[in-house]
Design a protein around this motif. Structure first.
Motif, PDB file in Angstrom:
ATOM      1  N   LEU A 173     -29.354 -16.904  18.699  1.00 13.75           N
ATOM      2  CA  LEU A 173     -29.110 -16.978  20.144  1.00 13.75           C
ATOM      3  C   LEU A 173     -27.735 -17.605  20.376  1.00 13.75           C
ATOM      4  O   LEU A 173     -27.423 -18.649  19.810  1.00 13.75           O
ATOM      5  CB  LEU A 173     -30.200 -17.788  20.835  1.00 13.75           C
ATOM      6  CG  LEU A 173     -30.138 -17.832  22.367  1.00 13.75           C
ATOM      7  CD1 LEU A 173     -31.536 -17.787  22.965  1.00 13.75           C
ATOM      8  CD2 LEU A 173     -29.414 -19.092  22.858  1.00 13.75           C
ATOM      9  N   ILE A 174     -26.934 -16.946  21.210  1.00 20.02           N
ATOM     10  CA  ILE A 174     -25.583 -17.407  21.524  1.00 20.02           C
ATOM     11  C   ILE A 174     -25.481 -17.648  23.028  1.00 20.02           C
ATOM     12  O   ILE A 174     -25.867 -16.796  23.827  1.00 20.02           O
ATOM     13  CB  ILE A 174     -24.524 -16.378  21.084  1.00 20.02           C
ATOM     14  CG1 ILE A 174     -24.669 -16.066  19.588  1.00 20.02           C
ATOM     15  CG2 ILE A 174     -23.114 -16.880  21.381  1.00 20.02           C
ATOM     16  CD1 ILE A 174     -23.814 -14.904  19.127  1.00 20.02           C
ATOM     17  N   GLN A 175     -24.965 -18.812  23.426  1.00 18.70           N
ATOM     18  CA  GLN A 175     -24.754 -19.136  24.835  1.00 18.70           C
ATOM     19  C   GLN A 175     -23.269 -19.364  25.083  1.00 18.70           C
ATOM     20  O   GLN A 175     -22.589 -19.969  24.268  1.00 18.70           O
ATOM     21  CB  GLN A 175     -25.516 -20.407  25.210  1.00 18.70           C
ATOM     22  CG  GLN A 175     -26.993 -20.370  24.916  1.00 18.70           C
ATOM     23  CD  GLN A 175     -27.646 -21.705  25.186  1.00 18.70           C
ATOM     24  OE1 GLN A 175     -28.143 -21.950  26.272  1.00 18.70           O
ATOM     25  NE2 GLN A 175     -27.644 -22.591  24.207  1.00 18.70           N
ATOM     26  N   GLU A 176     -22.821 -18.890  26.221  1.00 15.30           N
ATOM     27  CA  GLU A 176     -21.397 -19.046  26.559  1.00 15.30           C
ATOM     28  C   GLU A 176     -21.241 -19.206  28.068  1.00 15.30           C
ATOM     29  O   GLU A 176     -21.845 -18.456  28.850  1.00 15.30           O
ATOM     30  CB  GLU A 176     -20.619 -17.820  26.083  1.00 15.30           C
ATOM     31  CG  GLU A 176     -19.128 -17.872  26.375  1.00 15.30           C
ATOM     32  CD  GLU A 176     -18.407 -16.606  25.960  1.00 15.30           C
ATOM     33  OE1 GLU A 176     -17.186 -16.519  26.193  1.00 15.30           O
ATOM     34  OE2 GLU A 176     -19.069 -15.692  25.418  1.00 15.30           O
ATOM     35  N   ILE A 177     -20.460 -20.198  28.472  1.00 15.31           N
ATOM     36  CA  ILE A 177     -20.170 -20.414  29.886  1.00 15.31           C
ATOM     37  C   ILE A 177     -18.872 -19.696  30.238  1.00 15.31           C
ATOM     38  O   ILE A 177     -17.856 -19.869  29.573  1.00 15.31           O
ATOM     39  CB  ILE A 177     -20.026 -21.911  30.209  1.00 15.31           C
ATOM     40  CG1 ILE A 177     -21.382 -22.623  30.084  1.00 15.31           C
ATOM     41  CG2 ILE A 177     -19.453 -22.117  31.603  1.00 15.31           C
ATOM     42  CD1 ILE A 177     -22.352 -22.284  31.190  1.00 15.31           C
ATOM     43  N   VAL A 178     -18.933 -18.874  31.281  1.00 14.67           N
ATOM     44  CA  VAL A 178     -17.725 -18.212  31.770  1.00 14.67           C
ATOM     45  C   VAL A 178     -17.486 -18.635  33.216  1.00 14.67           C
ATOM     46  O   VAL A 178     -18.384 -19.108  33.899  1.00 14.67           O
ATOM     47  CB  VAL A 178     -17.842 -16.669  31.670  1.00 14.67           C
ATOM     48  CG1 VAL A 178     -17.915 -16.241  30.217  1.00 14.67           C
ATOM     49  CG2 VAL A 178     -19.069 -16.157  32.409  1.00 14.67           C
ATOM     50  N   LYS A 179     -16.245 -18.505  33.669  1.00 15.18           N
ATOM     51  CA  LYS A 179     -15.778 -18.952  34.981  1.00 15.18           C
ATOM     52  C   LYS A 179     -15.602 -20.472  35.004  1.00 15.18           C
ATOM     53  O   LYS A 179     -16.076 -21.182  34.122  1.00 15.18           O
ATOM     54  CB  LYS A 179     -16.724 -18.504  36.111  1.00 15.18           C
ATOM     55  CG  LYS A 179     -16.831 -17.006  36.275  1.00 15.18           C
ATOM     56  CD  LYS A 179     -17.728 -16.668  37.459  1.00 15.18           C
ATOM     57  CE  LYS A 179     -17.862 -15.171  37.656  1.00 15.18           C
ATOM     58  NZ  LYS A 179     -18.764 -14.842  38.788  1.00 15.18           N
ATOM     59  N   ASP A 180     -14.908 -20.944  36.030  1.00 13.62           N
ATOM     60  CA  ASP A 180     -14.633 -22.367  36.180  1.00 13.62           C
ATOM     61  C   ASP A 180     -15.140 -22.864  37.532  1.00 13.62           C
ATOM     62  O   ASP A 180     -15.598 -22.096  38.367  1.00 13.62           O
ATOM     63  CB  ASP A 180     -13.127 -22.639  36.070  1.00 13.62           C
ATOM     64  CG  ASP A 180     -12.574 -22.258  34.706  1.00 13.62           C
ATOM     65  OD1 ASP A 180     -13.228 -22.583  33.707  1.00 13.62           O
ATOM     66  OD2 ASP A 180     -11.487 -21.640  34.658  1.00 13.62           O
ATOM     67  N   ASP A 196     -21.107 -18.681  35.229  1.00 16.33           N
ATOM     68  CA  ASP A 196     -22.052 -17.711  34.687  1.00 16.33           C
ATOM     69  C   ASP A 196     -22.417 -18.149  33.276  1.00 16.33           C
ATOM     70  O   ASP A 196     -21.539 -18.476  32.474  1.00 16.33           O
ATOM     71  CB  ASP A 196     -21.453 -16.298  34.646  1.00 16.33           C
ATOM     72  CG  ASP A 196     -21.447 -15.628  36.006  1.00 16.33           C
ATOM     73  OD1 ASP A 196     -22.184 -16.094  36.896  1.00 16.33           O
ATOM     74  OD2 ASP A 196     -20.715 -14.641  36.186  1.00 16.33           O
ATOM     75  N   LEU A 197     -23.708 -18.163  32.996  1.00 15.68           N
ATOM     76  CA  LEU A 197     -24.189 -18.475  31.654  1.00 15.68           C
ATOM     77  C   LEU A 197     -24.546 -17.154  30.973  1.00 15.68           C
ATOM     78  O   LEU A 197     -25.490 -16.474  31.360  1.00 15.68           O
ATOM     79  CB  LEU A 197     -25.409 -19.396  31.734  1.00 15.68           C
ATOM     80  CG  LEU A 197     -26.059 -19.800  30.413  1.00 15.68           C
ATOM     81  CD1 LEU A 197     -25.055 -20.481  29.488  1.00 15.68           C
ATOM     82  CD2 LEU A 197     -27.253 -20.710  30.663  1.00 15.68           C
ATOM     83  N   ASN A 231     -26.995 -26.621  22.711  1.00 18.01           N
ATOM     84  CA  ASN A 231     -26.927 -27.006  24.126  1.00 18.01           C
ATOM     85  C   ASN A 231     -25.590 -26.559  24.733  1.00 18.01           C
ATOM     86  O   ASN A 231     -24.674 -26.137  24.034  1.00 18.01           O
ATOM     87  CB  ASN A 231     -27.127 -28.506  24.314  1.00 18.01           C
ATOM     88  CG  ASN A 231     -28.460 -28.981  23.781  1.00 18.01           C
ATOM     89  OD1 ASN A 231     -29.453 -28.255  23.839  1.00 18.01           O
ATOM     90  ND2 ASN A 231     -28.499 -30.200  23.261  1.00 18.01           N
ATOM     91  N   VAL A 232     -25.490 -26.638  26.032  1.00 23.35           N
ATOM     92  CA  VAL A 232     -24.274 -26.271  26.756  1.00 23.35           C
ATOM     93  C   VAL A 232     -23.923 -27.422  27.687  1.00 23.35           C
ATOM     94  O   VAL A 232     -24.779 -27.934  28.408  1.00 23.35           O
ATOM     95  CB  VAL A 232     -24.483 -24.977  27.574  1.00 23.35           C
ATOM     96  CG1 VAL A 232     -23.276 -24.708  28.453  1.00 23.35           C
ATOM     97  CG2 VAL A 232     -24.727 -23.793  26.647  1.00 23.35           C
ATOM     98  N   MET A 233     -22.665 -27.852  27.669  1.00 26.27           N
ATOM     99  CA  MET A 233     -22.233 -28.974  28.509  1.00 26.27           C
ATOM    100  C   MET A 233     -21.204 -28.505  29.528  1.00 26.27           C
ATOM    101  O   MET A 233     -20.249 -27.817  29.176  1.00 26.27           O
ATOM    102  CB  MET A 233     -21.643 -30.096  27.644  1.00 26.27           C
ATOM    103  CG  MET A 233     -21.228 -31.320  28.439  1.00 26.27           C
ATOM    104  SD  MET A 233     -20.612 -32.667  27.401  1.00 26.27           S
ATOM    105  CE  MET A 233     -22.108 -33.128  26.538  1.00 26.27           C
ATOM    106  N   LEU A 234     -21.419 -28.852  30.798  1.00 24.56           N
ATOM    107  CA  LEU A 234     -20.496 -28.507  31.868  1.00 24.56           C
ATOM    108  C   LEU A 234     -19.854 -29.761  32.429  1.00 24.56           C
ATOM    109  O   LEU A 234     -20.527 -30.785  32.587  1.00 24.56           O
ATOM    110  CB  LEU A 234     -21.213 -27.768  32.996  1.00 24.56           C
ATOM    111  CG  LEU A 234     -21.762 -26.371  32.727  1.00 24.56           C
ATOM    112  CD1 LEU A 234     -23.119 -26.425  32.039  1.00 24.56           C
ATOM    113  CD2 LEU A 234     -21.896 -25.597  34.030  1.00 24.56           C
TER     114      LEU A 234
END
Length: 229
Positions: free
Chosen positions: A19-26, A31-32, A186-189
């Motif tokens: 499983l790959i997660q990526e955050i796009v846009k600022d 968008d996840l 995990n994903v950090m914003l």
């Protein structure tokens, strides 16, 4: 060394689920992007459906009206497991909630699925020194439902649950909770946060601009408006 596990008396090669997660846009609106690769041993992954369950923290929200529009245009299929979502509440007055995402087959990869979840950052309380806050999105739960039995998937099955087969098909399907390898833990914003020292200045300027604009509107109404008794 390849992983092997006994399934029904047979020795089966078990390729890992990825499983790959990526955050796009600022900014506050992101968008996840999620990609899932079931494994090279699954010959016909088109007979499988993939469901992803996210537990979103208080600092984020998902707009149900936006999800309805995306589903109408066949972009994203998602279901919020909560009666109502307050779109205006700040971080410290909001609640955590769950989202179910139905992933679609990836045309560029025969055993892959992908989906996009629009997420929005909530406003945080002003801080003393830091001009940013961090919001962590924990790794989701991954569920798979297949019409055929694939021993390679059985290697990673942990438990089962019942849920709608899709957003359009409300029949109940049996979903297997799968163990997987996450490329990003995990994903950090980062969320911009105001400073407490600026609070009085911001309040005064906001009040001043509000009064000024209201006065200009009233002036234009009395100057150009037509009134009749």
């Amino acid at each position: 060394m390849s992983r092997r596990r006994m399934q029904g008396g047979k020795d089966t090669n078990c390729s890992e689920i990825i499983l790959i997660q990526e955050i796009v846009k600022d900014g506050f609106h992101r968008d996840l992007l999620i990609r899932v690769k079931l494994g090279t041993n699954i010959e016909n992954s088109q007979t499988c459906n993939v469901l992803i369950k996210y537990h979103l923290p208080m600092g984020l929200y998902v707009d149900p009206y936006e999800l309805a529009s995306l589903q109408e245009h066949n972009v994203t299929e998602a279901m919020i497991i909560q009666d109502t979502v307050d779109l205006e509440a700040p971080d410290y007055l909001s609640e955590e909630f769950d989202v179910l995402l139905y992933a679609k087959s990836d045309s560029q990869c025969s055993e892959c699925f992908r989906t996009i979840l629009p997420i929005h950052c909530r406003y945080h309380q002003p801080e003393e020194k830091e001009e940013r806050a961090f919001v962590v999105v924990k790794n989701p739960e991954l569920f798979v439902s297949c019409y055929n039995d694939f021993p390679s998937l059985n290697c990673w099955k942990q438990s089962e649950m019942e849920a709608p087969c899709s957003m359009r098909n409300k029949h109940i399907c049996q979903w297997s909770n799968m163990k997987y390898k996450s490329v990003n833990q995990n994903v950090m914003l980062q969320v911009p946060v105001g400073l407490r020292v600026h609070c009085h200045l911001v309040c005064v300027m906001t009040l001043f601009i509000t009064v000024l604009c209201s006065g200009l509107i009233l002036r234009a109404v009395f100057k150009h408006g037509h009134f009749s008794l």
